[in-house]
Write an enzyme that holds these catalytic residues in place. Sequence first.
Site, PDB file in Angstrom:
ATOM      1  N   ARG A  81       0.974  -1.138  -0.009  1.00 44.40           N
ATOM      2  CA  ARG A  81       0.009   0.007   0.089  1.00 44.40           C
ATOM      3  C   ARG A  81       1.009   1.368  -0.116  1.00 44.40           C
ATOM      4  NH1 ARG A  81      -2.655   3.068   4.672  1.00 44.40           N
ATOM      5  NH2 ARG A  81      -3.858   4.411   3.650  1.00 44.40           N
ATOM      6  N   ASN A 295      -7.426   2.268  10.224  1.00 41.37           N
ATOM      7  CA  ASN A 295      -6.209   2.336  10.752  1.00 41.37           C
ATOM      8  C   ASN A 295      -6.243   2.509  12.301  1.00 41.37           C
ATOM      9  OD1 ASN A 295      -5.411   2.711   8.304  1.00 41.37           O
ATOM     10  ND2 ASN A 295      -4.997   4.818   8.309  1.00 41.37           N
TER      11      ASN A 295
HETATM   12  O1  IFM Z   1       3.019   7.770  10.055  1.00 43.40           O
HETATM   13  C1  IFM Z   1       1.560   7.879  10.186  1.00 43.40           C
HETATM   14  C2  IFM Z   1       0.708   7.742   8.761  1.00 43.40           C
HETATM   15  O2  IFM Z   1       0.961   8.528   7.698  1.00 43.40           O
HETATM   16  C3  IFM Z   1      -0.663   7.708   8.971  1.00 43.40           C
HETATM   17  N1  IFM Z   1      -1.135   7.047   9.810  1.00 43.40           N
HETATM   18  C4  IFM Z   1      -0.347   7.290  11.191  1.00 43.40           C
HETATM   19  C5  IFM Z   1       0.986   6.784  11.136  1.00 43.40           C
HETATM   20  C6  IFM Z   1       1.845   7.125  12.357  1.00 43.40           C
HETATM   21  O3  IFM Z   1       1.584   8.054  13.053  1.00 43.40           O
END
Ligand code: IFM
Length: 451
Positions: A81, A295
């Site tokens: 990804r 996420n």
């Molecule tokens: O590094 C970031 C990413 O760009 C987006 N989600 C969280 C990660 C860790 O902070």
Amino acid sequence: MDIIAKLGSPFSHADFTIGVATSSFQIEGDGENREKSIWDTFCDTPGKIADNSNGIVACEHVKRWESDLDIIDSLNVDAYRFSISWPRVIRQDGSVNNDGLSFYIALLDRLNEKGIKPYVTLYHWDLPQYLEDEGGWLNRQTAFAFEQYVEVVVKAFGDRVFSYATLNEPFCSAYLGYEVGIHAPGLVGKEFGKKAIHHLLLAHGLGMRVLREHAPTIESGIVLNFTPFYPASNDEKDVVATKLAHDHHNDWYIKPLIHGDYPELIDHIPDHQKPDIHQGDMEIISASIDFLGVNYYTRARVQDNGGEDPYQMPPAEGTETTAMGWEVYPQGLTDLLLQLHRDYELPPIIITENGLASDDEMTSDGHVHDIQRQGYLNTHMNAVAAAMAEGVNITGYFVWSLMDNFEWALGYEKRFGILYVDYDTQKRTLKDSAKYLQTMLAKRKALNNQG
Ligand code: IFM
């Protein structure tokens, strides 16, 4: 027992996608051959980035992409990804930068040759500065500029892509970038965040329309970040504050996408903070998606704060934390997935990011013993499997991140990679967690080939 190798575990099945993730600004470098993004400007503003660094060189991925793909291949993952840099593709005068497009096309072709599925994110925070100069995400026109950019990309990439995500974590773009100002472009004010998110969600919806028209067979969706919130005590005030935090930070982003409206809270916020919703916007925003990317990193406890800011989130104490100071709480991932499953009728979920920053150091004989990361990945994969056992439809899991990289306002000080990057030499070294994943995924391949 390791989750991937465990017979009967959903992670052992060949049709459950396991991958690694990155984003353009965080790894690409080659800052001279693209337009400036809001992150370039932010990095140039004194005091914004902890180590005063920037993304001009980053991990030199544009230069090293071929060997980076060899490493990805060696990890035995199913998918990679990554995101497309908008300022590398569309110039300020509106013309298409064909060199920029060619870079991504070569990357996609090589991934396909290697049998690694490309999961492409169209926007991971690097808005062209020339659009910010016109108001950025506070300007409704930016959503239409995104629609045009998506059309250029999707037509050029054709059938090379396995999966498209329109946006990554619009919460961060809108709230961190336009409300609390710790991310680019650094605006501060409650009157900005909810206006910005509306235009980001509109951009998503318009982008989905383009994807449906020009890439109808490619799975397309969006990636959101979530924090499950827990009351800091049984006090009714903390319970109420927790619900409010959930409405502001989670539901504000998913409800419009799935139900076509914002949380009821919208009726209670002052007029000047409300988004500018035009007729038809919510239909565009809530058009169907093929997957929801989730996420997850940590949870938060919530305390009532009485005053104008109605809640606060005390830092984790007495529990295991990561180098970010974030609590390690795998149960939060199971709880979150079950809550989403209860609250919404969702398409399949993909865990598009999960991982941690640790204070990794290279030993004199060239090893990186990132024990905490191995434990974290294993317990969080188990947490996903637990939600699946309760009926949540989850089809993939991506580790954040493939390699150490530019961690936004924290610069290069925080290392999220399963590959260690020596920023002086740009040498990549597999940390123990990468070797662990590599071995587990090799066992999984063997298991599936036997079956
Ligand atoms: O590094 C970031 C990413 O760009 C987006 N989600 C969280 C990660 C860790 O902070």
